[in-house]
Design a protein around this motif. Structure first.
Motif, PDB file in Angstrom:
ATOM      1  N   GLN A   4       0.815  -1.205   0.000  1.00  0.00           N
ATOM      2  CA  GLN A   4       0.000   0.000   0.000  1.00  0.00           C
ATOM      3  C   GLN A   4       0.852   1.260   0.000  1.00  0.00           C
ATOM      4  O   GLN A   4       0.360   2.352   0.149  1.00  0.00           O
ATOM      5  CB  GLN A   4      -0.942   0.004   1.216  1.00  0.00           C
ATOM      6  CG  GLN A   4      -1.656  -1.277   1.464  1.00  0.00           C
ATOM      7  CD  GLN A   4      -2.445  -1.806   0.296  1.00  0.00           C
ATOM      8  OE1 GLN A   4      -2.853  -1.054  -0.557  1.00  0.00           O
ATOM      9  NE2 GLN A   4      -2.661  -3.082   0.265  1.00  0.00           N
ATOM     10  N   ARG A   7       4.435   3.847  -5.444  1.00  0.00           N
ATOM     11  CA  ARG A   7       4.711   2.982  -6.585  1.00  0.00           C
ATOM     12  C   ARG A   7       6.158   2.508  -6.522  1.00  0.00           C
ATOM     13  O   ARG A   7       7.041   3.232  -6.064  1.00  0.00           O
ATOM     14  CB  ARG A   7       4.481   3.751  -7.891  1.00  0.00           C
ATOM     15  CG  ARG A   7       3.069   4.276  -8.045  1.00  0.00           C
ATOM     16  CD  ARG A   7       2.934   5.065  -9.319  1.00  0.00           C
ATOM     17  NE  ARG A   7       2.909   4.171 -10.467  1.00  0.00           N
ATOM     18  CZ  ARG A   7       1.801   3.660 -10.990  1.00  0.00           C
ATOM     19  NH1 ARG A   7       0.632   3.945 -10.465  1.00  0.00           N
ATOM     20  NH2 ARG A   7       1.850   2.876 -12.039  1.00  0.00           N
ATOM     21  N   ARG A  85      -9.482  -6.829  -9.565  1.00  0.00           N
ATOM     22  CA  ARG A  85      -8.533  -5.745  -9.873  1.00  0.00           C
ATOM     23  C   ARG A  85      -8.017  -5.850 -11.299  1.00  0.00           C
ATOM     24  O   ARG A  85      -7.882  -4.856 -12.011  1.00  0.00           O
ATOM     25  CB  ARG A  85      -7.361  -5.777  -8.884  1.00  0.00           C
ATOM     26  CG  ARG A  85      -7.713  -5.356  -7.467  1.00  0.00           C
ATOM     27  CD  ARG A  85      -6.464  -5.093  -6.643  1.00  0.00           C
ATOM     28  NE  ARG A  85      -5.610  -6.266  -6.509  1.00  0.00           N
ATOM     29  CZ  ARG A  85      -5.663  -7.127  -5.516  1.00  0.00           C
ATOM     30  NH1 ARG A  85      -6.566  -6.983  -4.560  1.00  0.00           N
ATOM     31  NH2 ARG A  85      -4.831  -8.147  -5.456  1.00  0.00           N
ATOM     32  N   ASN A 342      -9.169   3.024 -12.748  1.00  0.00           N
ATOM     33  CA  ASN A 342      -8.066   2.844 -11.808  1.00  0.00           C
ATOM     34  C   ASN A 342      -8.417   3.424 -10.442  1.00  0.00           C
ATOM     35  O   ASN A 342      -8.049   2.868  -9.390  1.00  0.00           O
ATOM     36  CB  ASN A 342      -6.797   3.505 -12.335  1.00  0.00           C
ATOM     37  CG  ASN A 342      -6.093   2.650 -13.359  1.00  0.00           C
ATOM     38  OD1 ASN A 342      -6.386   1.464 -13.490  1.00  0.00           O
ATOM     39  ND2 ASN A 342      -5.167   3.233 -14.101  1.00  0.00           N
ATOM     40  N   ARG A 343      -9.150   4.535 -10.431  1.00  0.00           N
ATOM     41  CA  ARG A 343      -9.592   5.101  -9.160  1.00  0.00           C
ATOM     42  C   ARG A 343     -10.545   4.149  -8.448  1.00  0.00           C
ATOM     43  O   ARG A 343     -10.453   3.949  -7.230  1.00  0.00           O
ATOM     44  CB  ARG A 343     -10.273   6.444  -9.413  1.00  0.00           C
ATOM     45  CG  ARG A 343      -9.305   7.573  -9.791  1.00  0.00           C
ATOM     46  CD  ARG A 343     -10.062   8.806 -10.213  1.00  0.00           C
ATOM     47  NE  ARG A 343      -9.160   9.921 -10.518  1.00  0.00           N
ATOM     48  CZ  ARG A 343      -9.531  11.025 -11.151  1.00  0.00           C
ATOM     49  NH1 ARG A 343     -10.801  11.172 -11.542  1.00  0.00           N
ATOM     50  NH2 ARG A 343      -8.658  11.983 -11.394  1.00  0.00           N
ATOM     51  N   ARG A 345     -10.595   0.957  -8.843  1.00  0.00           N
ATOM     52  CA  ARG A 345      -9.785  -0.188  -8.421  1.00  0.00           C
ATOM     53  C   ARG A 345      -9.066   0.106  -7.108  1.00  0.00           C
ATOM     54  O   ARG A 345      -8.993  -0.736  -6.215  1.00  0.00           O
ATOM     55  CB  ARG A 345      -8.779  -0.518  -9.529  1.00  0.00           C
ATOM     56  CG  ARG A 345      -7.973  -1.783  -9.314  1.00  0.00           C
ATOM     57  CD  ARG A 345      -7.291  -2.181 -10.600  1.00  0.00           C
ATOM     58  NE  ARG A 345      -6.435  -1.124 -11.113  1.00  0.00           N
ATOM     59  CZ  ARG A 345      -5.121  -1.081 -10.965  1.00  0.00           C
ATOM     60  NH1 ARG A 345      -4.504  -2.040 -10.317  1.00  0.00           N
ATOM     61  NH2 ARG A 345      -4.416  -0.101 -11.480  1.00  0.00           N
ATOM     62  N   ARG A 346      -8.537   1.325  -6.974  1.00  0.00           N
ATOM     63  CA  ARG A 346      -7.852   1.695  -5.735  1.00  0.00           C
ATOM     64  C   ARG A 346      -8.820   1.765  -4.559  1.00  0.00           C
ATOM     65  O   ARG A 346      -8.489   1.365  -3.451  1.00  0.00           O
ATOM     66  CB  ARG A 346      -7.124   3.037  -5.919  1.00  0.00           C
ATOM     67  CG  ARG A 346      -5.845   2.928  -6.729  1.00  0.00           C
ATOM     68  CD  ARG A 346      -5.001   4.178  -6.567  1.00  0.00           C
ATOM     69  NE  ARG A 346      -5.654   5.352  -7.150  1.00  0.00           N
ATOM     70  CZ  ARG A 346      -5.506   5.733  -8.412  1.00  0.00           C
ATOM     71  NH1 ARG A 346      -4.744   5.026  -9.232  1.00  0.00           N
ATOM     72  NH2 ARG A 346      -6.108   6.811  -8.858  1.00  0.00           N
ATOM     73  N   ARG A 349      -9.502  -1.733  -3.507  1.00  0.00           N
ATOM     74  CA  ARG A 349      -8.358  -2.316  -2.817  1.00  0.00           C
ATOM     75  C   ARG A 349      -8.260  -1.782  -1.395  1.00  0.00           C
ATOM     76  O   ARG A 349      -8.084  -2.520  -0.437  1.00  0.00           O
ATOM     77  CB  ARG A 349      -7.065  -2.023  -3.573  1.00  0.00           C
ATOM     78  CG  ARG A 349      -5.825  -2.641  -2.924  1.00  0.00           C
ATOM     79  CD  ARG A 349      -4.572  -2.370  -3.744  1.00  0.00           C
ATOM     80  NE  ARG A 349      -4.275  -0.959  -3.778  1.00  0.00           N
ATOM     81  CZ  ARG A 349      -3.929  -0.302  -4.886  1.00  0.00           C
ATOM     82  NH1 ARG A 349      -3.873  -0.925  -6.046  1.00  0.00           N
ATOM     83  NH2 ARG A 349      -3.649   0.985  -4.843  1.00  0.00           N
ATOM     84  N   HIS A 350      -8.387  -0.450  -1.241  1.00  0.00           N
ATOM     85  CA  HIS A 350      -8.273   0.143   0.095  1.00  0.00           C
ATOM     86  C   HIS A 350      -9.444  -0.262   0.975  1.00  0.00           C
ATOM     87  O   HIS A 350      -9.307  -0.392   2.175  1.00  0.00           O
ATOM     88  CB  HIS A 350      -8.189   1.664  -0.019  1.00  0.00           C
ATOM     89  CG  HIS A 350      -6.944   2.124  -0.699  1.00  0.00           C
ATOM     90  ND1 HIS A 350      -6.825   3.348  -1.309  1.00  0.00           N
ATOM     91  CD2 HIS A 350      -5.760   1.493  -0.888  1.00  0.00           C
ATOM     92  CE1 HIS A 350      -5.618   3.468  -1.838  1.00  0.00           C
ATOM     93  NE2 HIS A 350      -4.956   2.349  -1.586  1.00  0.00           N
ATOM     94  N   ARG A 372       2.961  -0.949  -4.884  1.00  0.00           N
ATOM     95  CA  ARG A 372       1.595  -0.436  -4.863  1.00  0.00           C
ATOM     96  C   ARG A 372       0.728  -1.299  -5.727  1.00  0.00           C
ATOM     97  O   ARG A 372       1.137  -1.611  -6.828  1.00  0.00           O
ATOM     98  CB  ARG A 372       1.593   1.004  -5.380  1.00  0.00           C
ATOM     99  CG  ARG A 372       0.235   1.689  -5.223  1.00  0.00           C
ATOM    100  CD  ARG A 372       0.361   3.116  -5.630  1.00  0.00           C
ATOM    101  NE  ARG A 372      -0.892   3.814  -5.403  1.00  0.00           N
ATOM    102  CZ  ARG A 372      -1.066   5.089  -5.589  1.00  0.00           C
ATOM    103  NH1 ARG A 372      -0.083   5.829  -6.008  1.00  0.00           N
ATOM    104  NH2 ARG A 372      -2.231   5.664  -5.386  1.00  0.00           N
TER     105      ARG A 372
END
Length: 372
Positions: A4, A7, A85, A342-343, A345-346, A349-350, A372
Protein backbone atom coordinates in the motif's frame (compact mmCIF):
# COMPACT_ATOMS: atom_id res chain seq x y z
CA UNK A 1 5.81 -6.60 2.14
CA UNK A 2 3.69 -3.48 2.12
CA UNK A 3 1.55 -3.27 -0.95
CA UNK A 4 0.00 0.00 0.00
CA UNK A 5 2.98 2.30 -0.21
CA UNK A 6 4.26 4.36 -3.08
CA UNK A 7 4.71 2.98 -6.58
CA UNK A 8 7.76 0.80 -6.99
CA UNK A 9 10.56 3.07 -8.29
CA UNK A 10 11.70 2.75 -11.91
CA UNK A 11 9.07 0.25 -13.12
CA UNK A 12 7.07 2.90 -14.95
CA UNK A 13 10.31 4.03 -16.56
CA UNK A 14 10.96 0.45 -17.68
CA UNK A 15 7.45 0.33 -19.11
CA UNK A 16 8.16 3.58 -20.97
CA UNK A 17 11.32 2.17 -22.56
CA UNK A 18 9.46 -1.03 -23.46
CA UNK A 19 6.50 0.68 -25.15
CA UNK A 20 8.79 3.10 -26.99
CA UNK A 21 10.75 0.12 -28.32
CA UNK A 22 7.49 -1.48 -29.45
CA UNK A 23 6.26 1.71 -31.14
CA UNK A 24 9.64 2.29 -32.78
CA UNK A 25 9.64 -1.22 -34.21
CA UNK A 26 6.17 -0.75 -35.67
CA UNK A 27 6.96 2.74 -36.95
CA UNK A 28 9.79 1.44 -39.10
CA UNK A 29 8.64 1.09 -42.68
CA UNK A 30 5.67 3.44 -42.34
CA UNK A 31 5.51 6.17 -44.98
CA UNK A 32 8.02 9.00 -44.47
CA UNK A 33 9.61 7.37 -41.41
CA UNK A 34 13.40 7.54 -42.00
CA UNK A 35 14.06 3.84 -41.27
CA UNK A 36 12.70 1.23 -43.65
CA UNK A 37 11.71 -2.38 -42.99
CA UNK A 38 14.93 -3.50 -44.69
CA UNK A 39 17.02 -1.35 -42.32
CA UNK A 40 15.06 -2.25 -39.19
CA UNK A 41 16.77 -4.75 -36.96
CA UNK A 42 20.15 -4.40 -38.63
CA UNK A 43 21.92 -3.36 -35.44
CA UNK A 44 19.79 -4.50 -32.50
CA UNK A 45 17.38 -7.06 -33.93
CA UNK A 46 13.63 -6.96 -33.41
CA UNK A 47 13.45 -4.34 -30.66
CA UNK A 48 9.63 -4.33 -30.71
CA UNK A 49 9.63 -7.98 -29.67
CA UNK A 50 12.32 -7.26 -27.09
CA UNK A 51 10.12 -4.53 -25.64
CA UNK A 52 7.34 -7.08 -25.17
CA UNK A 53 9.72 -9.49 -23.42
CA UNK A 54 10.74 -6.75 -21.00
CA UNK A 55 7.05 -6.17 -20.28
CA UNK A 56 6.68 -9.87 -19.48
CA UNK A 57 9.54 -9.88 -16.98
CA UNK A 58 8.17 -6.74 -15.29
CA UNK A 59 4.69 -8.25 -15.14
CA UNK A 60 5.84 -11.49 -13.55
CA UNK A 61 7.87 -9.57 -10.97
CA UNK A 62 5.16 -7.06 -10.07
CA UNK A 63 2.21 -9.46 -9.94
CA UNK A 64 4.12 -11.95 -7.79
CA UNK A 65 5.33 -9.17 -5.48
CA UNK A 66 1.80 -7.87 -5.04
CA UNK A 67 0.41 -11.33 -4.32
CA UNK A 68 3.16 -12.02 -1.80
CA UNK A 69 2.59 -8.61 -0.25
CA UNK A 70 -1.10 -9.39 0.15
CA UNK A 71 -0.35 -12.74 1.75
CA UNK A 72 2.10 -11.15 4.17
CA UNK A 73 -0.28 -8.33 5.07
CA UNK A 74 -3.50 -10.33 5.39
CA UNK A 75 -2.40 -13.93 5.80
CA UNK A 76 -4.05 -15.01 2.53
CA UNK A 77 -4.34 -14.37 -1.21
CA UNK A 78 -7.83 -13.41 -2.33
CA UNK A 79 -8.37 -14.66 -5.88
CA UNK A 80 -11.67 -12.80 -6.02
CA UNK A 81 -10.01 -9.45 -5.29
CA UNK A 82 -7.08 -10.21 -7.57
CA UNK A 83 -9.26 -11.03 -10.57
CA UNK A 84 -11.54 -8.08 -9.89
CA UNK A 85 -8.53 -5.75 -9.87
CA UNK A 86 -7.24 -7.27 -13.11
CA UNK A 87 -10.67 -6.95 -14.74
CA UNK A 88 -10.92 -3.29 -13.80
CA UNK A 89 -7.37 -2.68 -15.00
CA UNK A 90 -7.49 -4.54 -18.32
CA UNK A 91 -11.05 -5.00 -19.57
CA UNK A 92 -12.51 -1.45 -19.89
CA UNK A 93 -9.79 0.00 -22.16
CA UNK A 94 -9.44 -3.28 -24.06
CA UNK A 95 -13.12 -3.73 -24.84
CA UNK A 96 -13.42 -0.04 -25.78
CA UNK A 97 -10.61 -0.64 -28.29
CA UNK A 98 -12.33 -3.77 -29.63
CA UNK A 99 -15.62 -1.87 -29.94
CA UNK A 100 -13.97 0.87 -31.98
CA UNK A 101 -12.36 -1.75 -34.21
CA UNK A 102 -15.77 -3.40 -34.70
CA UNK A 103 -17.32 -0.08 -35.70
CA UNK A 104 -14.40 0.60 -38.07
CA UNK A 105 -14.84 -2.88 -39.57
CA UNK A 106 -18.57 -2.34 -40.08
CA UNK A 107 -17.77 0.96 -41.80
CA UNK A 108 -15.29 -0.77 -44.12
CA UNK A 109 -12.28 1.10 -42.75
CA UNK A 110 -10.59 -1.95 -41.16
CA UNK A 111 -10.42 -5.44 -42.73
CA UNK A 112 -11.13 -7.61 -39.68
CA UNK A 113 -13.14 -10.83 -39.66
CA UNK A 114 -15.37 -12.50 -37.12
CA UNK A 115 -12.55 -14.97 -36.52
CA UNK A 116 -10.24 -12.09 -35.54
CA UNK A 117 -12.77 -10.79 -33.03
CA UNK A 118 -13.38 -14.27 -31.62
CA UNK A 119 -9.67 -14.69 -30.84
CA UNK A 120 -9.41 -11.16 -29.44
CA UNK A 121 -12.47 -11.42 -27.20
CA UNK A 122 -11.27 -14.72 -25.75
CA UNK A 123 -7.66 -13.58 -25.26
CA UNK A 124 -6.28 -16.32 -27.50
CA UNK A 125 -4.72 -14.18 -30.24
CA UNK A 126 -1.35 -15.74 -29.40
CA UNK A 127 -2.64 -19.02 -30.87
CA UNK A 128 -4.08 -17.44 -34.03
CA UNK A 129 -2.32 -18.01 -37.36
CA UNK A 130 -2.44 -15.24 -39.95
CA UNK A 131 -3.27 -12.49 -37.49
CA UNK A 132 -4.62 -9.23 -38.87
CA UNK A 133 -2.28 -6.31 -38.41
CA UNK A 134 -4.76 -4.13 -36.50
CA UNK A 135 -5.21 -6.64 -33.67
CA UNK A 136 -2.27 -8.99 -34.16
CA UNK A 137 -0.31 -7.18 -31.47
CA UNK A 138 -2.84 -8.43 -28.92
CA UNK A 139 -1.00 -11.77 -28.84
CA UNK A 140 1.10 -10.46 -25.94
CA UNK A 141 -1.95 -9.32 -23.99
CA UNK A 142 -3.35 -12.83 -24.51
CA UNK A 143 -0.20 -14.29 -22.96
CA UNK A 144 -0.55 -11.88 -20.03
CA UNK A 145 -4.19 -12.82 -19.46
CA UNK A 146 -3.34 -16.53 -19.51
CA UNK A 147 -0.62 -15.78 -16.95
CA UNK A 148 -3.09 -13.90 -14.74
CA UNK A 149 -5.42 -16.87 -14.89
CA UNK A 150 -2.86 -19.55 -14.03
CA UNK A 151 -0.14 -18.06 -11.84
CA UNK A 152 -2.20 -16.85 -8.82
CA UNK A 153 -3.84 -20.29 -8.68
CA UNK A 154 -0.38 -21.90 -8.75
CA UNK A 155 0.89 -19.61 -6.02
CA UNK A 156 -2.18 -20.19 -3.87
CA UNK A 157 -2.09 -23.98 -4.27
CA UNK A 158 1.66 -24.57 -4.00
CA UNK A 159 2.85 -21.63 -1.89
CA UNK A 160 6.17 -19.93 -2.41
CA UNK A 161 8.72 -22.75 -2.40
CA UNK A 162 6.93 -25.09 -4.79
CA UNK A 163 5.76 -22.17 -6.94
CA UNK A 164 9.42 -21.21 -7.28
CA UNK A 165 10.13 -24.72 -8.58
CA UNK A 166 7.38 -24.27 -11.18
CA UNK A 167 8.83 -20.91 -12.23
CA UNK A 168 12.33 -22.40 -12.45
CA UNK A 169 11.03 -25.28 -14.55
CA UNK A 170 9.30 -22.81 -16.88
CA UNK A 171 12.54 -20.81 -17.24
CA UNK A 172 14.29 -24.01 -18.36
CA UNK A 173 11.48 -25.43 -20.51
CA UNK A 174 10.47 -22.25 -22.38
CA UNK A 175 13.62 -22.05 -24.55
CA UNK A 176 13.37 -25.78 -25.31
CA UNK A 177 9.76 -25.33 -26.45
CA UNK A 178 10.70 -22.42 -28.74
CA UNK A 179 13.66 -24.34 -30.14
CA UNK A 180 11.51 -27.43 -30.72
CA UNK A 181 8.85 -25.40 -32.56
CA UNK A 182 11.48 -23.67 -34.68
CA UNK A 183 13.14 -26.96 -35.60
CA UNK A 184 9.80 -28.53 -36.46
CA UNK A 185 8.87 -25.63 -38.75
CA UNK A 186 12.26 -25.50 -40.48
CA UNK A 187 13.03 -29.21 -40.79
CA UNK A 188 9.84 -31.25 -40.44
CA UNK A 189 6.69 -29.40 -41.47
CA UNK A 190 6.83 -25.76 -42.64
CA UNK A 191 3.03 -25.70 -42.53
CA UNK A 192 3.14 -26.03 -38.73
CA UNK A 193 1.65 -22.79 -37.33
CA UNK A 194 4.33 -20.27 -36.46
CA UNK A 195 1.87 -18.79 -34.00
CA UNK A 196 2.89 -21.59 -31.62
CA UNK A 197 6.07 -19.59 -31.01
CA UNK A 198 3.88 -17.15 -29.08
CA UNK A 199 1.87 -19.83 -27.27
CA UNK A 200 1.90 -19.63 -23.50
CA UNK A 201 4.33 -22.57 -22.97
CA UNK A 202 6.77 -20.89 -25.37
CA UNK A 203 6.56 -17.51 -23.61
CA UNK A 204 6.15 -18.29 -19.93
CA UNK A 205 9.88 -18.34 -19.20
CA UNK A 206 10.01 -14.53 -19.51
CA UNK A 207 7.12 -14.09 -17.08
CA UNK A 208 8.56 -16.83 -14.85
CA UNK A 209 11.83 -14.91 -14.61
CA UNK A 210 10.02 -12.00 -12.99
CA UNK A 211 8.10 -14.41 -10.76
CA UNK A 212 11.31 -16.11 -9.62
CA UNK A 213 12.96 -12.75 -8.91
CA UNK A 214 10.04 -11.71 -6.70
CA UNK A 215 10.01 -15.04 -4.84
CA UNK A 216 13.78 -15.12 -4.33
CA UNK A 217 14.18 -11.43 -3.56
CA UNK A 218 13.79 -11.59 0.26
CA UNK A 219 16.61 -14.16 0.41
CA UNK A 220 18.74 -12.47 -2.26
CA UNK A 221 18.67 -9.16 -0.41
CA UNK A 222 20.47 -10.86 2.49
CA UNK A 223 23.35 -11.96 0.22
CA UNK A 224 26.34 -9.62 0.06
CA UNK A 225 27.35 -10.78 -3.44
CA UNK A 226 23.88 -9.96 -4.76
CA UNK A 227 23.90 -6.49 -3.25
CA UNK A 228 27.33 -5.84 -4.77
CA UNK A 229 26.27 -7.17 -8.17
CA UNK A 230 23.07 -5.12 -8.36
CA UNK A 231 24.89 -2.03 -7.11
CA UNK A 232 27.82 -2.26 -9.51
CA UNK A 233 28.39 0.36 -12.20
CA UNK A 234 29.56 -2.43 -14.49
CA UNK A 235 25.99 -3.68 -14.63
CA UNK A 236 25.42 -1.22 -17.49
CA UNK A 237 27.20 -3.77 -19.70
CA UNK A 238 24.12 -5.97 -19.39
CA UNK A 239 22.29 -3.60 -21.76
CA UNK A 240 24.52 -4.18 -24.84
CA UNK A 241 24.59 -7.89 -23.95
CA UNK A 242 20.78 -8.03 -24.09
CA UNK A 243 20.80 -6.18 -27.42
CA UNK A 244 23.46 -8.53 -28.81
CA UNK A 245 21.42 -11.58 -27.85
CA UNK A 246 18.33 -9.97 -29.36
CA UNK A 247 20.31 -9.28 -32.54
CA UNK A 248 20.92 -13.04 -32.92
CA UNK A 249 17.17 -13.53 -33.40
CA UNK A 250 15.98 -17.13 -33.67
CA UNK A 251 19.41 -18.74 -33.95
CA UNK A 252 19.44 -21.93 -31.83
CA UNK A 253 22.25 -20.57 -29.65
CA UNK A 254 20.23 -17.42 -29.00
CA UNK A 255 17.16 -19.46 -28.08
CA UNK A 256 18.79 -22.12 -25.90
CA UNK A 257 21.56 -20.12 -24.25
CA UNK A 258 20.83 -16.49 -25.01
CA UNK A 259 17.24 -16.44 -23.72
CA UNK A 260 18.09 -17.51 -20.14
CA UNK A 261 21.04 -15.11 -20.08
CA UNK A 262 18.83 -12.27 -21.37
CA UNK A 263 16.24 -13.04 -18.72
CA UNK A 264 18.90 -12.97 -16.02
CA UNK A 265 20.19 -9.62 -17.28
CA UNK A 266 16.70 -8.11 -17.34
CA UNK A 267 15.95 -9.35 -13.84
CA UNK A 268 19.19 -7.92 -12.43
CA UNK A 269 18.62 -4.59 -14.22
CA UNK A 270 15.11 -4.36 -12.77
CA UNK A 271 16.42 -5.13 -9.27
CA UNK A 272 19.24 -2.62 -9.57
CA UNK A 273 17.07 0.22 -10.86
CA UNK A 274 14.31 -0.27 -8.29
CA UNK A 275 16.78 -0.26 -5.39
CA UNK A 276 18.99 2.54 -6.70
CA UNK A 277 16.51 5.17 -7.82
CA UNK A 278 19.09 7.92 -7.25
CA UNK A 279 21.62 6.48 -9.69
CA UNK A 280 21.89 7.91 -13.21
CA UNK A 281 19.76 5.10 -14.63
CA UNK A 282 17.32 5.39 -11.73
CA UNK A 283 16.91 9.14 -12.24
CA UNK A 284 16.27 8.59 -15.94
CA UNK A 285 13.68 5.89 -15.28
CA UNK A 286 11.97 8.02 -12.63
CA UNK A 287 12.03 11.22 -14.71
CA UNK A 288 8.47 12.56 -14.81
CA UNK A 289 8.02 12.35 -18.62
CA UNK A 290 9.30 8.74 -18.56
CA UNK A 291 6.96 7.87 -15.69
CA UNK A 292 4.01 9.39 -17.55
CA UNK A 293 4.75 7.41 -20.71
CA UNK A 294 5.02 4.31 -18.55
CA UNK A 295 1.63 5.05 -17.00
CA UNK A 296 0.25 5.55 -20.52
CA UNK A 297 1.92 2.39 -21.83
CA UNK A 298 -1.17 0.15 -21.81
CA UNK A 299 -3.22 2.60 -23.88
CA UNK A 300 -0.26 3.18 -26.21
CA UNK A 301 0.04 -0.57 -26.60
CA UNK A 302 -3.63 -0.97 -27.49
CA UNK A 303 -3.85 1.88 -29.98
CA UNK A 304 -0.55 1.72 -31.85
CA UNK A 305 -1.30 -0.73 -34.64
CA UNK A 306 -4.40 0.90 -36.19
CA UNK A 307 -2.15 3.86 -37.03
CA UNK A 308 1.29 2.24 -37.56
CA UNK A 309 0.45 0.36 -40.75
CA UNK A 310 3.58 0.10 -42.90
CA UNK A 311 1.58 -1.38 -45.78
CA UNK A 312 -0.66 1.67 -46.18
CA UNK A 313 -0.08 4.96 -48.02
CA UNK A 314 -2.98 6.69 -46.28
CA UNK A 315 -2.38 10.06 -44.60
CA UNK A 316 -3.16 8.70 -41.13
CA UNK A 317 -0.51 5.99 -41.53
CA UNK A 318 2.31 8.35 -42.53
CA UNK A 319 4.93 9.70 -40.13
CA UNK A 320 4.77 11.89 -38.02
CA UNK A 321 0.97 12.18 -37.88
CA UNK A 322 0.60 8.44 -37.32
CA UNK A 323 2.63 8.68 -34.11
CA UNK A 324 0.71 11.78 -33.04
CA UNK A 325 -2.58 9.94 -33.59
CA UNK A 326 -1.35 7.02 -31.49
CA UNK A 327 -0.63 9.37 -28.59
CA UNK A 328 -3.93 11.22 -28.97
CA UNK A 329 -5.86 7.93 -28.95
CA UNK A 330 -3.85 6.70 -25.96
CA UNK A 331 -4.42 9.93 -24.04
CA UNK A 332 -8.14 9.71 -24.72
CA UNK A 333 -8.19 6.10 -23.54
CA UNK A 334 -6.24 6.98 -20.40
CA UNK A 335 -8.24 10.02 -19.30
CA UNK A 336 -11.69 8.79 -20.33
CA UNK A 337 -11.45 5.09 -19.43
CA UNK A 338 -8.32 3.91 -17.65
CA UNK A 339 -7.97 6.61 -15.01
CA UNK A 340 -11.58 6.48 -13.78
CA UNK A 341 -11.48 2.69 -13.50
CA UNK A 342 -8.07 2.84 -11.81
CA UNK A 343 -9.59 5.10 -9.16
CA UNK A 344 -12.37 2.59 -8.63
CA UNK A 345 -9.79 -0.19 -8.42
CA UNK A 346 -7.85 1.70 -5.74
CA UNK A 347 -11.01 2.34 -3.73
CA UNK A 348 -11.87 -1.35 -3.85
CA UNK A 349 -8.36 -2.32 -2.82
CA UNK A 350 -8.27 0.14 0.09
CA UNK A 351 -11.75 -0.89 1.14
CA UNK A 352 -10.48 -4.46 1.52
CA UNK A 353 -7.47 -3.58 3.64
CA UNK A 354 -7.37 -5.10 7.10
CA UNK A 355 -6.78 -2.70 9.98
CA UNK A 356 -3.38 -2.88 11.64
CA UNK A 357 -4.80 -4.66 14.72
CA UNK A 358 -6.34 -7.37 12.54
CA UNK A 359 -3.04 -7.86 10.73
CA UNK A 360 -1.27 -8.24 14.08
CA UNK A 361 -3.87 -10.77 15.17
CA UNK A 362 -3.08 -12.74 12.01
CA UNK A 363 0.57 -12.66 13.06
CA UNK A 364 1.61 -10.92 9.82
CA UNK A 365 4.82 -8.98 9.40
CA UNK A 366 4.91 -5.83 7.27
CA UNK A 367 8.07 -5.29 5.27
CA UNK A 368 9.19 -2.03 3.71
CA UNK A 369 9.09 -2.81 0.00
CA UNK A 370 7.48 0.21 -1.74
CA UNK A 371 4.98 -1.65 -3.87
CA UNK A 372 1.60 -0.44 -4.86
Amino acid sequence: MNTQGARMPSLDGFRAISILMVCYGHLCGTRRFPISIAQYGRWCGDVAHLGVLVFFVISGFLITSLLMGEREATGAISLKRFYLRRILRIFPAFYAFVLVMAIATAAGAVPLSGRDFAYALTYTVNFESGRSLQIGHLWSLSVEEQFYLLWPLTLLALRERRALLVATAAICIGPLVRWGIREWIFHVDPRFPGSMLTSFPAMFDYLATGCALALLRPWLLTRTWYLRLTGSRWLVLAVPLVLLINRMGSHPVAILLGSPLMNLCLAVLIESSTRHANSLAGRLLNWKPAVFIGVLSYSLYLWQMPFLDHRSDAWMHAFPQNLLLVFLAALSSWFLIERPFNRLRRRLRHGNELPAIAREEHGCRTATSPLR
